[in-house]
Design a protein around this motif. Structure first.
Motif, mmCIF file in Angstrom:
data_model
loop_
_atom_site.group_PDB
_atom_site.id
_atom_site.type_symbol
_atom_site.label_atom_id
_atom_site.label_comp_id
_atom_site.label_asym_id
_atom_site.label_seq_id
_atom_site.Cartn_x
_atom_site.Cartn_y
_atom_site.Cartn_z
ATOM 1 N N THR A 1 8.436 14.250 8.110
ATOM 2 C CA THR A 1 8.841 13.700 6.808
ATOM 3 C C THR A 1 10.335 14.008 6.675
ATOM 4 O OG1 THR A 1 6.682 14.444 6.013
ATOM 5 C CG2 THR A 1 8.252 13.671 4.348
ATOM 6 N N TRP B 1 3.929 15.763 1.076
ATOM 7 C CA TRP B 1 3.713 14.453 1.690
ATOM 8 C C TRP B 1 3.253 14.593 3.134
ATOM 9 C CZ3 TRP B 1 2.663 11.160 -1.716
ATOM 10 C CH2 TRP B 1 3.359 11.096 -2.919
ATOM 11 N N GLY C 1 8.176 3.701 1.509
ATOM 12 C CA GLY C 1 7.921 2.951 0.288
ATOM 13 C C GLY C 1 9.290 2.625 -0.304
ATOM 14 N N ASN D 1 12.672 13.587 4.496
ATOM 15 C CA ASN D 1 13.160 14.205 3.258
ATOM 16 C C ASN D 1 11.954 14.542 2.386
ATOM 17 O OD1 ASN D 1 15.556 14.687 1.302
ATOM 18 N ND2 ASN D 1 14.144 13.454 0.092
ATOM 19 N N ASP E 1 8.206 9.489 8.096
ATOM 20 C CA ASP E 1 8.109 9.017 6.723
ATOM 21 C C ASP E 1 9.495 9.228 6.115
ATOM 22 O OD1 ASP E 1 7.721 8.635 4.021
ATOM 23 O OD2 ASP E 1 6.150 10.150 3.801
ATOM 24 N N GLN F 1 10.432 2.290 -3.352
ATOM 25 C CA GLN F 1 10.800 2.627 -4.741
ATOM 26 C C GLN F 1 11.726 3.817 -4.938
ATOM 27 O OE1 GLN F 1 7.801 2.832 -3.364
ATOM 28 N NE2 GLN F 1 6.660 4.598 -4.027
ATOM 29 N N LYS F 2 12.286 4.376 -3.852
ATOM 30 C CA LYS F 2 13.280 5.435 -4.031
ATOM 31 C C LYS F 2 14.687 4.919 -3.730
ATOM 32 C CE LYS F 2 9.530 8.340 -3.887
ATOM 33 N NZ LYS F 2 8.327 8.550 -3.080
ATOM 34 N N THR G 1 10.654 15.091 -0.860
ATOM 35 C CA THR G 1 10.955 14.677 -2.220
ATOM 36 C C THR G 1 10.604 15.746 -3.257
ATOM 37 O OG1 THR G 1 10.051 12.629 -1.306
ATOM 38 C CG2 THR G 1 10.774 12.556 -3.580
ATOM 39 N N PHE H 1 0.128 6.485 6.002
ATOM 40 C CA PHE H 1 -0.498 7.704 6.535
ATOM 41 C C PHE H 1 -1.757 7.328 7.317
ATOM 42 C CE2 PHE H 1 1.063 10.187 2.506
ATOM 43 C CZ PHE H 1 2.361 10.121 2.967
ATOM 44 N N SER I 1 10.521 7.751 3.218
ATOM 45 C CA SER I 1 10.450 7.125 1.892
ATOM 46 C C SER I 1 11.590 7.529 0.966
ATOM 47 C CB SER I 1 9.127 7.484 1.216
ATOM 48 O OG SER I 1 8.059 6.910 1.907
ATOM 49 N N SER I 2 11.984 8.786 1.012
ATOM 50 C CA SER I 2 12.952 9.219 0.004
ATOM 51 C C SER I 2 14.366 9.440 0.533
ATOM 52 C CB SER I 2 12.445 10.470 -0.721
ATOM 53 O OG SER I 2 12.096 11.484 0.183
ATOM 54 N N GLY J 1 0.811 -1.229 0.000
ATOM 55 C CA GLY J 1 0.000 0.000 0.000
ATOM 56 C C GLY J 1 0.836 1.266 0.000
ATOM 57 N N GLY J 2 2.153 1.135 -0.034
ATOM 58 C CA GLY J 2 3.016 2.305 -0.127
ATOM 59 C C GLY J 2 3.046 3.135 1.143
ATOM 60 N N ALA J 3 3.834 4.196 1.104
ATOM 61 C CA ALA J 3 3.864 5.125 2.238
ATOM 62 C C ALA J 3 2.480 5.739 2.417
ATOM 63 C CB ALA J 3 4.901 6.211 1.991
ATOM 64 N N SER J 4 1.746 5.863 1.316
ATOM 65 C CA SER J 4 0.419 6.482 1.386
ATOM 66 C C SER J 4 -0.534 5.720 2.303
ATOM 67 C CB SER J 4 -0.187 6.581 -0.017
ATOM 68 O OG SER J 4 0.637 7.379 -0.838
HETATM 69 C C1 LIG Z 1 7.101 8.882 -2.739
HETATM 70 C C2 LIG Z 1 6.744 9.321 -1.389
HETATM 71 C C3 LIG Z 1 5.524 8.953 -0.773
HETATM 72 C C4 LIG Z 1 4.473 8.149 -1.484
HETATM 73 O O1 LIG Z 1 4.832 6.845 -1.556
HETATM 74 P P1 LIG Z 1 3.848 5.737 -2.176
HETATM 75 O O2 LIG Z 1 4.644 4.500 -1.957
HETATM 76 O O3 LIG Z 1 3.640 6.097 -3.606
HETATM 77 O O4 LIG Z 1 2.591 5.761 -1.392
HETATM 78 C C5 LIG Z 1 5.298 9.370 0.514
HETATM 79 N N1 LIG Z 1 6.194 10.113 1.187
HETATM 80 C C6 LIG Z 1 7.357 10.503 0.627
HETATM 81 C C7 LIG Z 1 8.332 11.317 1.427
HETATM 82 C C8 LIG Z 1 7.675 10.116 -0.671
HETATM 83 O O5 LIG Z 1 8.836 10.495 -1.227
#
Ligand SMILES: *Cc1c(COP(=O)(O)O)cnc(C)c1O
Length: 358
Positions: free
Chosen positions: A148, A102, A193, A150, A172, A195-196, A152, A80, A174-175, A74-77
């Motif tokens: 957060t 974000w 998430g 970083n 968070d 993918q970064k 993005t 939340f 994620s990035s 479900g990703g970082a989203s």
């Molecule tokens: C990309 C990103 C998200 C969203 O991530 P998803 O996996 O697409 O839900 C949330 N927070 C930050 C800081 C991001 O860079």
């Protein structure tokens, strides 16, 4: 075809060695006669990969014994929502530091679950900075404080983290997860998430302090309780096996590079090359972030006019640079230089920036 200079913001560049390893192992994974995608998630061959990924993350980030690593979807989203559902109890406050889009999305989901507050915000100044640590305001009944690490989209990054004692600090990441060494003990929950900096999309990493797994979540759907995934080693249901396999390969690669200290030094060197090009351009390129809040992961900048930016981006594309356009919400240019982006790509961008200006 050559590989391009990939500055995509996410999904983003993966180390070439990691892709080549996956290619080599794709059709017949470790003599199973199957690809990793075709194996049962209950098989030993898969579980070994799964457990190695957890182990490597613990090792690379020096995660203490009283924390667990979870693989979620479900990703970082979705985090939340999930973090609010698990921790934002009646009568408590989810306290958020707003430093960009974000964090705005995170607080939006928090509001759907319970009461929220804003510990600090840099929205007034277009999110060009991170608030100084002594400007954060806490509430007595904070359920958590959320940041957060970083940003993005705006290209800002926390240079150091607050010490929060009255409630768990949630981040968070994620990035920028795994872009530098981390004092995990400052946090109750870290999520990202993949993918970064960690791998392909499809898997979300959570690092959670064990005592937080005790919170009352009777009303929360089973799949959305952290406890569910903790009690089952993140195998409650079918995990994204291929994404976790790729994550394992990326973690192995980071280890081979020398770990987070080496990676952090390389990231600083890469970022400096591009920031120097901005700072030495006599204002032709202007960075969005204030110097003290600059991100080493996402470098955001503008040219004198919109027209110039368009031409800069169009020429860049012809030269094999990918992903340099700013996020659709802010425009301008952005170079995302995550762990897997090689130094050569940053040098090539610097050279292009200098020649374009001329
Ligand atoms: C990309 C990103 C998200 C969203 O991530 P998803 O996996 O697409 O839900 C949330 N927070 C930050 C800081 C991001 O860079």
């Amino acid at each position: 075809m050559e590989r391009v200079y990939n500055f995509n913001a996410g999904p983003s560049a993966l180390p070439k060695e990691v892709l080549e390893r996956a290619q080599k192992e794709l059709v017949n994974f470790q003599n199973t006669g199957m690809s990793i995608m075709e194996l049962s998630h209950r098989s030993q061959a898969y579980e070994d990969v799964h457990n190695e990924a957890i182990q490597l993350l613990k090792e690379l980030l020096s995660i203490p014994e009283n924390y667990e690593v979870l693989f979620l979807q479900g990703g970082a989203s979705l985090q939340f929502s999930m973090l609010a559902m698990n921790f934002l109890q009646e009568g408590k406050i989810g306290n958020y530091v707003l430093t960009g889009s974000w964090s705005e999305k995170a607080i939006k989901e928090g509001k759907l679950i319970g009461q929220t507050a804003i510990a600090a915000s840099t929205k007034e100044t277009k999110y060009t900075s991170i608030p100084s640590l002594d400007k954060l305001t806490y509430q007595e009944n904070d359920a958590y404080v959320h940041i957060t690490s970083n940003n993005t989209i705006y290209g800002t990054q926390w240079q150091s983290f607050p010490t929060v004692n009255h409630a768990p600090l949630i981040a968070d990441m994620s990035s920028d997860i795994l872009s530098r060494p981390l004092d995990v003990e400052k946090f109750g929950l870290i999520y990202a998430g993949a993918q970064k900096n960690l791998g392909p999309s499809g898997v979300t990493v959570a690092i959670i302090r064990k005592d937080l797994l005790e919170s009352n979540v009777d009303h929360v759907p089973t799949m959305l309780q952290y406890k569910t995934h903790s009690e089952t080693n993140s195998l409650y249901h079918t995990p994204p096996t291929f994404a976790i396999y790729m994550l394992r390969n990326v973690l192995n690669w980071v280890k081979e590079q020398g770990g987070t200290n080496t990676i952090a030094a390389k990231n600083a060197e890469k970022a400096k090359i591009i920031y120097d090009a901005i700072d030495e351009s006599n204002g032709f390129y202007s960075g969005h972030a204030e110097k003290g809040s600059r991100s080493l992961m996402n470098i955001t900048f503008n040219l004198p006019t919109e027209e110039d930016s368009k031409r800069f981006l169009a020429n860049a594309k012809d030269l094999g640079f990918v992903g340099l356009n700013g996020h659709r919400s802010v425009g301008g240019c952005r170079a995302s230089i995550y762990n897997a982006v090689p130094l050569e790509a940053c040098v090539a961008l610097r050279d292009y920036m200098i020649s374009f200006k001329k």
